[in-house]
Design a protein around this motif. Structure first.
Motif, mmCIF file in Angstrom:
data_model
loop_
_atom_site.group_PDB
_atom_site.id
_atom_site.type_symbol
_atom_site.label_atom_id
_atom_site.label_comp_id
_atom_site.label_asym_id
_atom_site.label_seq_id
_atom_site.Cartn_x
_atom_site.Cartn_y
_atom_site.Cartn_z
ATOM 1 N N ALA A 1 0.839 -1.195 0.000
ATOM 2 C CA ALA A 1 0.000 0.000 0.000
ATOM 3 C C ALA A 1 0.880 1.253 0.000
ATOM 4 C CB ALA A 1 -0.909 -0.002 1.228
ATOM 5 N N ASP A 2 0.351 2.340 -0.529
ATOM 6 C CA ASP A 2 1.093 3.592 -0.582
ATOM 7 C C ASP A 2 1.389 4.114 0.825
ATOM 8 O OD1 ASP A 2 0.801 3.401 -3.292
ATOM 9 O OD2 ASP A 2 -0.630 5.056 -3.481
ATOM 10 N N ALA A 3 2.591 4.659 0.988
ATOM 11 C CA ALA A 3 2.979 5.247 2.274
ATOM 12 C C ALA A 3 3.225 6.740 2.166
ATOM 13 C CB ALA A 3 4.233 4.559 2.815
ATOM 14 N N VAL A 4 3.880 7.177 1.097
ATOM 15 C CA VAL A 4 4.264 8.592 1.018
ATOM 16 C C VAL A 4 4.335 9.036 -0.430
ATOM 17 C CG1 VAL A 4 6.748 8.139 0.998
ATOM 18 C CG2 VAL A 4 5.922 10.301 1.885
ATOM 19 N N ILE A 5 3.996 10.310 -0.645
ATOM 20 C CA ILE A 5 4.133 10.969 -1.939
ATOM 21 C C ILE A 5 5.138 12.095 -1.763
ATOM 22 C CG2 ILE A 5 2.965 12.307 -3.738
ATOM 23 C CD1 ILE A 5 0.327 11.053 -2.787
ATOM 24 N N VAL A 6 6.144 12.137 -2.646
ATOM 25 C CA VAL A 6 7.125 13.216 -2.618
ATOM 26 C C VAL A 6 7.178 13.835 -4.012
ATOM 27 C CG1 VAL A 6 9.501 13.880 -2.113
ATOM 28 C CG2 VAL A 6 8.469 11.955 -0.907
ATOM 29 N N PHE A 7 6.924 15.120 -4.100
ATOM 30 C CA PHE A 7 6.895 15.788 -5.397
ATOM 31 C C PHE A 7 8.309 16.095 -5.864
ATOM 32 C CE2 PHE A 7 2.707 16.508 -3.685
ATOM 33 C CZ PHE A 7 1.895 16.294 -4.790
ATOM 34 N N THR A 8 8.501 15.935 -7.180
ATOM 35 C CA THR A 8 9.829 16.191 -7.750
ATOM 36 C C THR A 8 9.734 17.222 -8.859
ATOM 37 O OG1 THR A 8 9.575 14.287 -9.226
ATOM 38 C CG2 THR A 8 10.735 13.929 -7.161
#
Length: 502
Positions: free
Chosen positions: A171-178
């Protein structure tokens, strides 16, 4: 590891967890292990009471420290997905990122909330800016509130009826924008398993060198440093921002492991800092000369870590090995356990492994990370970097993507505007805005018109503004970024020489 950290914090609640430094460099306890666990409990209870459930997305704009770590522990416990927000990116960029992530709630500390009243100038001085609350959706303040801030995240009853996530680890844990643009942001998505694998690799690095007890302090402020160190029982000191205070902090603390970015290392060395134990650096290129200076300043070992938002960490090299390398390019070291490295047909480095991101938000999963770096693998399988394929500018350990900000240069009177990097020594770059004026437009008027758009770029604000005709290339006549960068370097060097003769 995050599950183990939760148990570890409660085993010795009286011991210090997060430290900061006074102006004299003395350690000040920001939170004990028990206080950190209690804060995570309270945040988890508050989020659960607000109706948030596993799989929901929560935006996080909280400065590094005990509160930020407690928020992330709470999100992990509930199975929520955290979207890491950078208030310094500017309002338009942030709005676009929020539209993509669509968080059910945004958690922000007071410094990140540039809202009506006297909180706005305070946030501007801190180079932080969030859009008005109406553009964000539901927002809750973490920590002390200032006038005009969103309502506080009210703490619930800790550990009473608050579930612990027991679902799949993919499952997804974190989103980091680049990268990306305001019309099409790009964001890295890490799963719970991938995040755990990355922290496990860091733990292996820290545990693989000279000895040291669990109580010996570690200095570093990143999540990937905090979690492994706290899990093994070590207190973590947040690096002082002032180079002079940082030097005094290092002298008093004598940490077993230190993690600083190359700019922080250069500043600390300039302030006369002495090091102990092992020193790690990443987030930007670290030359053999810089690592050698760190060892000359007392470190037993000095390591350069090659890492990306998509895969942290990927490779590491110690200063002695790097100094002995006499081939062309920049030795990044051997891939770390589990990391696979290959080159594509264009010479771009591709990486894969358990710690790699699952996908980019809105795209299909892809096991291979395209690094944007040209590289080769030497006879020993070590990664040797040969330059970047993409237009990203790397300034003081911060990745800046020109495509995010170049539209803001298109004010009336501008014919063409680009952002480029020029070498600033030791792998660092200066960010320069190069603007081509329309015929008949006066430079002073254009400089005034660009003042506010440049300010609104926040932490991506250029170091210099150059007015020049922009070189074009190719059938499509696009800006030739290499030529623009060389032009900007020449112009700035000439201006500096002229100023020196006055």
């Amino acid at each position: 590891m995050l599950d183990r950290l939760d148990h570890s914090l409660r085993a010795r609640p009286e011991r210090p967890a997060v430290l900061s430094a006074t102006r004299t460099g003395r350690a000040r306890v920001r939170a004990t292990r028990g206080e950190l666990a209690a804060l995570a409990d309270a945040y988890a209870a508050a989020l659960h009471a607000r109706g948030l459930r596993a799989g929901d997305t929560v935006g996080v704009a909280v400065r590094p420290g005990p509160r930020a770590l407690a928020v992330l522990l709470a999100l992990w416990r509930l199975g929520l997905r955290g979207a890491v927000l950078d208030p310094g990116a500017g309002a338009e960029v942030l709005r676009a990122r929020l539209a993509l992530a669509r968080p059910a709630l945004v958690l922000a500390d007071a410094a990140a909330q540039a809202v009506a009243g006297w909180a706005r100038p305070l946030a501007r001085r801190a180079a932080l800016e969030l859009p008005e609350l109406a553009g964000l959706g539901p927002v809750a303040t973490v920590g002390p509130r200032l006038p005009g801030c969103a309502p506080a995240l009210e703490a619930g009853a800790p550990r009473v009826g608050v579930p612990v996530y027991a679902g799949p680890q993919d499952a997804d844990a974190v989103i980091v924008f680049t990268s990306g643009t305001t019309s099409r942001p790009r964001a890295v998505v890490h799963t719970r398993a991938g995040l755990a694998a990355g922290m496990g690799t860091v733990a292996g690095l820290f545990d693989g060198g000279p000895g040291g007890g669990a109580g010996e302090p570690v200095l570093g402020g990143t999540f990937f440093v905090l979690v492994p160190a706290l899990t093994r029982g070590a207190p973590v000191a947040l690096p002082a921002r002032s180079p002079g205070v940082l030097a005094r902090q290092l002298a008093r603390l004598r940490p077993r492991d230190t993690y600083l970015t190359p700019p922080q290392l250069r500043d600390a060395l300039g302030a006369g800092a002495r090091f102990t134990g092992r020193v790690w650096t990443g987030s930007a290129p670290a030359s053999a000369a810089l690592l050698g200076r760190v060892r000359e300043a007392g470190a037993e070992e000095a390591w350069g870590v090659y890492a990306l938002t998509e895969l942290f960490p990927a490779a590491a090299v110690e200063s002695r090995e790097k100094a002995a390398f006499d081939g062309a390019g920049d030795l990044a070291g051997a891939p770390l356990p589990g990391v696979r490295a290959v080159r594509d047909a264009d010479g771009q480095l591709l990486l894969a492994g358990p710690a790699a991101r699952d996908r980019y938000l809105g795209e299909e999963p892809d096991p291979w990370v395209r690094t944007g770096d040209r590289a080769r693998l030497d006879g020993s399988g070590r990664i040797v970097l040969e330059g970047r394929c993409k237009d990203m500018v790397l300034r003081r350990a911060e990745n800046i993507y020109p495509g995010l900000y170049e539209p803001a240069l298109q004010v009336p009177g501008v014919e063409l505007g680009v952002l480029v990097g020029i070498p600033a020594g030791d792998g660092d770059e200066r960010l320069v805005a190069v603007v081509q004026a329309r015929p008949g437009v006066a430079e002073p008027a254009l400089r005034a018109a660009l003042s506010e758009p440049l300010r609104a770029m926040g932490t991506a604000r250029p170091d210099a503004l150059v007015f020049a005709r922009i070189p074009l290339s190719g059938r499509s006549r696009k800006p030739d970024r290499a030529a623009v960068s060389a032009l900007a370097a020449r112009r700035l060097a000439a201006a500096a020489a002229q100023a020196g003769t006055r």
